[in-house]
Design a protein around this motif. Structure first.
Motif, PDB file in Angstrom:
ATOM      1  N   ILE A  82       0.837  -1.209   0.000  1.00 32.98           N
ATOM      2  CA  ILE A  82       0.000   0.000   0.000  1.00 32.98           C
ATOM      3  C   ILE A  82       0.872   1.259   0.000  1.00 32.98           C
ATOM      4  CG2 ILE A  82      -1.678   1.370   1.304  1.00 32.98           C
ATOM      5  CD1 ILE A  82      -2.835  -1.274   2.345  1.00 32.98           C
ATOM      6  N   ASN A  83       0.568   2.176  -0.881  1.00 37.53           N
ATOM      7  CA  ASN A  83       1.242   3.484  -0.907  1.00 37.53           C
ATOM      8  C   ASN A  83       0.456   4.423   0.001  1.00 37.53           C
ATOM      9  OD1 ASN A  83       2.267   6.024  -1.433  1.00 37.53           O
ATOM     10  ND2 ASN A  83       2.447   5.695  -3.642  1.00 37.53           N
ATOM     11  N   ARG A  84       1.031   4.763   1.128  1.00 35.11           N
ATOM     12  CA  ARG A  84       0.301   5.573   2.107  1.00 35.11           C
ATOM     13  C   ARG A  84      -0.109   6.931   1.551  1.00 35.11           C
ATOM     14  NH1 ARG A  84       3.190   4.589   8.004  1.00 35.11           N
ATOM     15  NH2 ARG A  84       3.172   2.306   7.939  1.00 35.11           N
ATOM     16  N   GLY A  85       0.693   7.470   0.662  1.00 30.84           N
ATOM     17  CA  GLY A  85       0.391   8.801   0.115  1.00 30.84           C
ATOM     18  C   GLY A  85      -0.839   8.825  -0.768  1.00 30.84           C
ATOM     19  N   GLU A  86      -1.294   7.661  -1.217  1.00 34.33           N
ATOM     20  CA  GLU A  86      -2.455   7.596  -2.094  1.00 34.33           C
ATOM     21  C   GLU A  86      -3.747   7.263  -1.359  1.00 34.33           C
ATOM     22  OE1 GLU A  86      -1.473   4.811  -5.104  1.00 34.33           O
ATOM     23  OE2 GLU A  86      -0.002   6.121  -6.088  1.00 34.33           O
ATOM     24  N   LEU A  87      -3.653   7.008  -0.056  1.00 36.53           N
ATOM     25  CA  LEU A  87      -4.841   6.647   0.702  1.00 36.53           C
ATOM     26  C   LEU A  87      -5.711   7.870   0.986  1.00 36.53           C
ATOM     27  CD1 LEU A  87      -3.496   4.087   3.349  1.00 36.53           C
ATOM     28  CD2 LEU A  87      -4.895   3.610   1.326  1.00 36.53           C
ATOM     29  N   THR A  88      -7.010   7.718   0.837  1.00 40.89           N
ATOM     30  CA  THR A  88      -7.960   8.772   1.185  1.00 40.89           C
ATOM     31  C   THR A  88      -9.044   8.184   2.078  1.00 40.89           C
ATOM     32  OG1 THR A  88      -9.282   8.325  -0.800  1.00 40.89           O
ATOM     33  CG2 THR A  88      -7.595  10.041  -0.966  1.00 40.89           C
ATOM     34  N   VAL A 114     -12.211   3.851   3.373  1.00 42.15           N
ATOM     35  CA  VAL A 114     -10.850   3.931   2.861  1.00 42.15           C
ATOM     36  C   VAL A 114     -10.690   2.801   1.846  1.00 42.15           C
ATOM     37  CG1 VAL A 114      -8.396   3.843   3.407  1.00 42.15           C
ATOM     38  CG2 VAL A 114      -9.998   4.865   5.046  1.00 42.15           C
ATOM     39  N   PRO A 115     -10.324   3.110   0.598  1.00 41.87           N
ATOM     40  CA  PRO A 115     -10.168   2.060  -0.414  1.00 41.87           C
ATOM     41  C   PRO A 115      -8.937   1.189  -0.113  1.00 41.87           C
ATOM     42  CG  PRO A 115      -9.503   4.184  -1.318  1.00 41.87           C
ATOM     43  CD  PRO A 115     -10.072   4.465   0.039  1.00 41.87           C
ATOM     44  N   LEU A 116      -9.172  -0.005   0.369  1.00 42.75           N
ATOM     45  CA  LEU A 116      -8.099  -0.929   0.757  1.00 42.75           C
ATOM     46  C   LEU A 116      -8.184  -2.200  -0.094  1.00 42.75           C
ATOM     47  CD1 LEU A 116      -8.422  -0.574   4.642  1.00 42.75           C
ATOM     48  CD2 LEU A 116      -6.612   0.403   3.200  1.00 42.75           C
TER      49      LEU A 116
END
Length: 244
Positions: free
Chosen positions: A31-37, A61-63
């Motif tokens: 998972i790229n943390r910077g892309e999480l919303t 959160v889209p996981l």
């Protein structure tokens, strides 16, 4: 924070949260943390100040599959929701710069004269007009049109939907008043009146160029009417007419 199209958030709630996730270790590491919303749906929330709980069940959160949201921090935030209103407001053109000596600003006409403004009800109901960017009239001696002049949002929470206007500016020689006394056509009465217009134009006007006639108004009463030569009708204003 998702809200209905006719609702606006009027405070400044926290924009970032910390989350704790659990599940497949390999997928978590990808998972790229910077892309999480993180998204909270407030489309059905009532108006006013609200404490919104941030729980795994209410925060999206889209996981990836096999990973789930376990905790959100902070656990609550305060959100102020207010109904949005739209109104048509008068546009007032602003100018800057001095005109040459002996000249004056006659009039300003804005096209369109009103624009639509959108914002929270509490803000919109306090507004009476909006302003344009300042139009430079320094050194001008004649009429001109300023095109695509920006209209300024009166408050940060209000948005102008028609963002530009055209402004017609009338400038001319400084105006003066000149008084005349002359007989009314077809009668023994004397009319007194004042003309208001550019200095050099009025200086050339002679009493022989003018005439005064009586006419019946809508109430059937006689009133004097000053008749100007055609070339003066757009330049000169008639004031203070009286009959003796």
């Amino acid at each position: 924070l998702n809200v209905a199209s006719d609702v606006q958030i009027t405070n400044a709630p926290q924009q970032e949260v910390e989350i704790e996730i659990s599940g497949d270790k390999r997928r978590i590491e990808q998972i790229n943390r910077g892309e999480l919303t993180a998204t909270v749906d407030l489309t059905e929330a009532p108006m006013g100040d609200r404490v919104v709980s941030l729980e795994p069940q209410s925060v999206y959160v889209p996981l990836p599959q096999g990973v789930k949201l376990a905790e959100v921090a902070p656990s609550r935030i305060v959100v102020a929701l207010e109904r949005v209103e739209e109104r048509d407001l008068e546009v007032r053109a602003e100018t800057k710069g001095p005109l040459p000596a002996g000249y004056e600003l006659y009039s300003i006409f804005v096209i369109p004269p009103r624009v639509r403004v959108r914002g929270p009800e509490s803000v919109i109901k306090t507004l009476e007009y909006v302003k344009t960017d300042k139009i430079d009239i320094a050194g001008r001696k004649a009429d001109f049109t300023a095109s695509q002049v920006a209209v300024i949002a009166p408050q940060p929470k209000a948005a102008v939907l028609n963002t530009v206007v055209d402004v017609q500016v009338r400038i001319g020689e400084r105006r003066i008043e000149r008084s005349f006394t002359m007989p009314v056509t077809g009668g023994g009465r004397i009319a007194s009146f004042t003309l208001h217009g550019p200095r050099t134009v009025l200086a050339k006007v002679r009493a022989d160029d003018l005439r005064v006639e009586m006419y019946l108004n809508d109430n059937g009463e006689e009133e004097p009417q000053v008749i100007l030569p055609r070339e003066l009708q757009d330049l000169v204003e008639i004031r203070k007419v009286s009959i003796k």
